[in-house]
Design a protein around this motif. Structure first.
Motif, PDB file in Angstrom:
ATOM      1  N   PRO A  37       0.882  -1.447  -0.111  1.00 10.25           N
ATOM      2  CA  PRO A  37       0.020  -0.071  -0.001  1.00 10.25           C
ATOM      3  C   PRO A  37       0.917   1.153  -0.138  1.00 10.25           C
ATOM      4  CG  PRO A  37      -0.645  -1.680   1.612  1.00 10.25           C
ATOM      5  CD  PRO A  37       0.658  -2.066   1.285  1.00 10.25           C
ATOM      6  N   GLY A  38       0.354   2.197  -0.864  1.00 13.82           N
ATOM      7  CA  GLY A  38       1.160   3.572  -0.733  1.00 13.82           C
ATOM      8  C   GLY A  38       2.101   3.479  -2.034  1.00 13.82           C
ATOM      9  N   ASN A  39       2.434   2.366  -2.742  1.00 10.73           N
ATOM     10  CA  ASN A  39       3.227   2.356  -3.875  1.00 10.73           C
ATOM     11  C   ASN A  39       2.274   2.904  -5.200  1.00 10.73           C
ATOM     12  OD1 ASN A  39       4.306   1.368  -6.396  1.00 10.73           O
ATOM     13  ND2 ASN A  39       6.068   0.601  -4.966  1.00 10.73           N
ATOM     14  N   ARG A  40       2.852   3.659  -5.713  1.00 10.94           N
ATOM     15  CA  ARG A  40       2.167   4.484  -6.688  1.00 10.94           C
ATOM     16  C   ARG A  40       2.632   4.002  -8.403  1.00 10.94           C
ATOM     17  NH1 ARG A  40       4.867   9.764  -4.944  1.00 10.94           N
ATOM     18  NH2 ARG A  40       6.469   8.201  -4.821  1.00 10.94           N
ATOM     19  N   PHE A  41       2.892   2.893  -8.412  1.00  8.55           N
ATOM     20  CA  PHE A  41       3.337   2.460  -9.599  1.00  8.55           C
ATOM     21  C   PHE A  41       1.889   2.255 -10.589  1.00  8.55           C
ATOM     22  CE2 PHE A  41       3.636  -1.195 -12.666  1.00  8.55           C
ATOM     23  CZ  PHE A  41       4.716  -0.910 -13.518  1.00  8.55           C
ATOM     24  N   TRP A  42       0.809   1.570  -9.882  1.00  6.23           N
ATOM     25  CA  TRP A  42      -0.108   1.387 -10.761  1.00  6.23           C
ATOM     26  C   TRP A  42      -1.050   2.472 -11.220  1.00  6.23           C
ATOM     27  CZ3 TRP A  42       0.093  -3.176 -12.784  1.00  6.23           C
ATOM     28  CH2 TRP A  42       0.854  -4.049 -12.140  1.00  6.23           C
ATOM     29  N   PRO A  43      -1.202   3.505 -10.218  1.00  2.46           N
ATOM     30  CA  PRO A  43      -1.712   4.604 -10.669  1.00  2.46           C
ATOM     31  C   PRO A  43      -0.960   5.683 -11.793  1.00  2.46           C
ATOM     32  CG  PRO A  43      -1.427   4.767  -8.481  1.00  2.46           C
ATOM     33  CD  PRO A  43      -1.140   3.484  -8.859  1.00  2.46           C
ATOM     34  N   ALA A  44       0.273   5.586 -11.631  1.00  2.00           N
ATOM     35  CA  ALA A  44       1.310   6.338 -12.104  1.00  2.00           C
ATOM     36  C   ALA A  44       1.160   5.657 -13.914  1.00  2.00           C
ATOM     37  CB  ALA A  44       2.666   6.260 -11.687  1.00  2.00           C
ATOM     38  N   ILE A  45       1.464   4.403 -13.890  1.00  2.00           N
ATOM     39  CA  ILE A  45       1.432   3.808 -15.360  1.00  2.00           C
ATOM     40  C   ILE A  45      -0.090   3.870 -15.952  1.00  2.00           C
ATOM     41  CG2 ILE A  45       2.963   2.472 -14.876  1.00  2.00           C
ATOM     42  CD1 ILE A  45       0.955   0.016 -15.111  1.00  2.00           C
ATOM     43  N   HIS A  46      -1.159   4.066 -15.087  1.00  2.00           N
ATOM     44  CA  HIS A  46      -2.509   4.442 -15.862  1.00  2.00           C
ATOM     45  C   HIS A  46      -2.632   5.927 -16.267  1.00  2.00           C
ATOM     46  CE1 HIS A  46      -6.591   4.894 -16.618  1.00  2.00           C
ATOM     47  NE2 HIS A  46      -6.864   5.704 -15.774  1.00  2.00           N
ATOM     48  N   LEU A  47      -2.044   6.772 -15.423  1.00  2.00           N
ATOM     49  CA  LEU A  47      -1.843   8.373 -15.610  1.00  2.00           C
ATOM     50  C   LEU A  47      -1.095   8.689 -16.781  1.00  2.00           C
ATOM     51  CD1 LEU A  47      -2.392   9.826 -12.028  1.00  2.00           C
ATOM     52  CD2 LEU A  47      -4.017   9.978 -13.730  1.00  2.00           C
ATOM     53  N   ALA A  48       0.075   7.761 -17.144  1.00  2.00           N
ATOM     54  CA  ALA A  48       0.921   7.907 -17.916  1.00  2.00           C
ATOM     55  C   ALA A  48       0.479   7.708 -19.391  1.00  2.00           C
ATOM     56  CB  ALA A  48       2.193   7.237 -17.870  1.00  2.00           C
ATOM     57  N   GLY A  49      -0.781   6.893 -19.398  1.00  2.00           N
ATOM     58  CA  GLY A  49      -1.508   6.756 -20.654  1.00  2.00           C
ATOM     59  C   GLY A  49      -0.958   5.017 -21.062  1.00  2.00           C
ATOM     60  N   LEU A  50      -0.189   4.377 -20.098  1.00  2.17           N
ATOM     61  CA  LEU A  50       0.426   2.977 -20.700  1.00  2.17           C
ATOM     62  C   LEU A  50      -0.742   1.751 -20.404  1.00  2.17           C
ATOM     63  CD1 LEU A  50       3.802   3.503 -19.059  1.00  2.17           C
ATOM     64  CD2 LEU A  50       3.256   3.991 -21.460  1.00  2.17           C
ATOM     65  N   THR A  51      -1.613   2.055 -19.681  1.00  2.00           N
ATOM     66  CA  THR A  51      -2.820   1.120 -19.294  1.00  2.00           C
ATOM     67  C   THR A  51      -4.228   1.813 -19.633  1.00  2.00           C
ATOM     68  OG1 THR A  51      -2.875   1.459 -17.119  1.00  2.00           O
ATOM     69  CG2 THR A  51      -1.438  -0.419 -17.894  1.00  2.00           C
ATOM     70  N   PRO A  52      -5.192   1.148 -20.021  1.00  2.00           N
ATOM     71  CA  PRO A  52      -6.499   1.817 -20.316  1.00  2.00           C
ATOM     72  C   PRO A  52      -7.128   2.112 -18.962  1.00  2.00           C
ATOM     73  CG  PRO A  52      -6.728  -0.469 -20.865  1.00  2.00           C
ATOM     74  CD  PRO A  52      -5.178  -0.172 -20.475  1.00  2.00           C
TER      75      PRO A  52
END
Length: 167
Positions: A37-52
């Protein structure tokens, strides 16, 4: 060779292979990358447009469908990356180079400038595109998404990660 405590999510010819420093104890226990918890990888790759959509750690294998993968420099899980020795990071870098050469991702993104500096003996490196290729891949050192890294906020991570997808 002993089995890794956290398997690589990798396939040949990915667009981007993300390379964390090492698994957290929670990620190793759950068997999924960036599970703390607290790791920002998942929201970051989404906000970067790498995942839908925003994915969860339990869906890490689904990254392959988006041309993305995940591995680590060092396999040993720890509470904090600072527990790793320089020798572990350098040995991990050598193994990573072989993994990248074998799987041929277009881009290797090392998540953490300090790990990059130590593992690859680049003490003055700064974040961004690196002048050398690792295992043949274009290589970036980007901010670590760990919640322990207060230097980079979520928008900063998303901006950095958005630059990784090759055209």
């Amino acid at each position: 060779m002993p089995e890794k405590p956290l398997r690589d999510v990798i396939a040949p010819d990915l667009d981007v292979l993300f390379c964390g420093i090492n698994p957290s104890l929670m990620s190793a226990a759950r068997g999924h990358h960036f599970a703390r918890p607290g790791n920002r990888f998942w929201p970051a790759i989404h906000l970067a447009g790498l995942t839908p959509r925003r994915m969860s750690p339990d869906e890490d294998a689904e990254l392959l469908g988006y041309g993305l993968g995940v591995t680590n420099v060092v396999d040993r899980p720890t509470r904090a990356a600072a527990e790793l020795t320089p020798a572990e990071l350098r040995a991990g870098a050598a193994a990573l180079e072989g993994l990248v050469a074998e799987n041929r991702p277009r881009v290797l993104a090392v998540l953490g400038i300090t790990a990059w500096r130590v593992a690859f003996d680049r003490p003055r490196a700064v974040t961004g595109l690196q002048p050398e290729r690792i295992g043949g891949a274009i290589t970036w050192a980007v901010p670590n998404p760990s919640g322990l890294n207060a230097h980079a906020q979520l928008p900063d991570l998303a901006r950095a990660y958005a630059q990784l997808r090759p055209c």
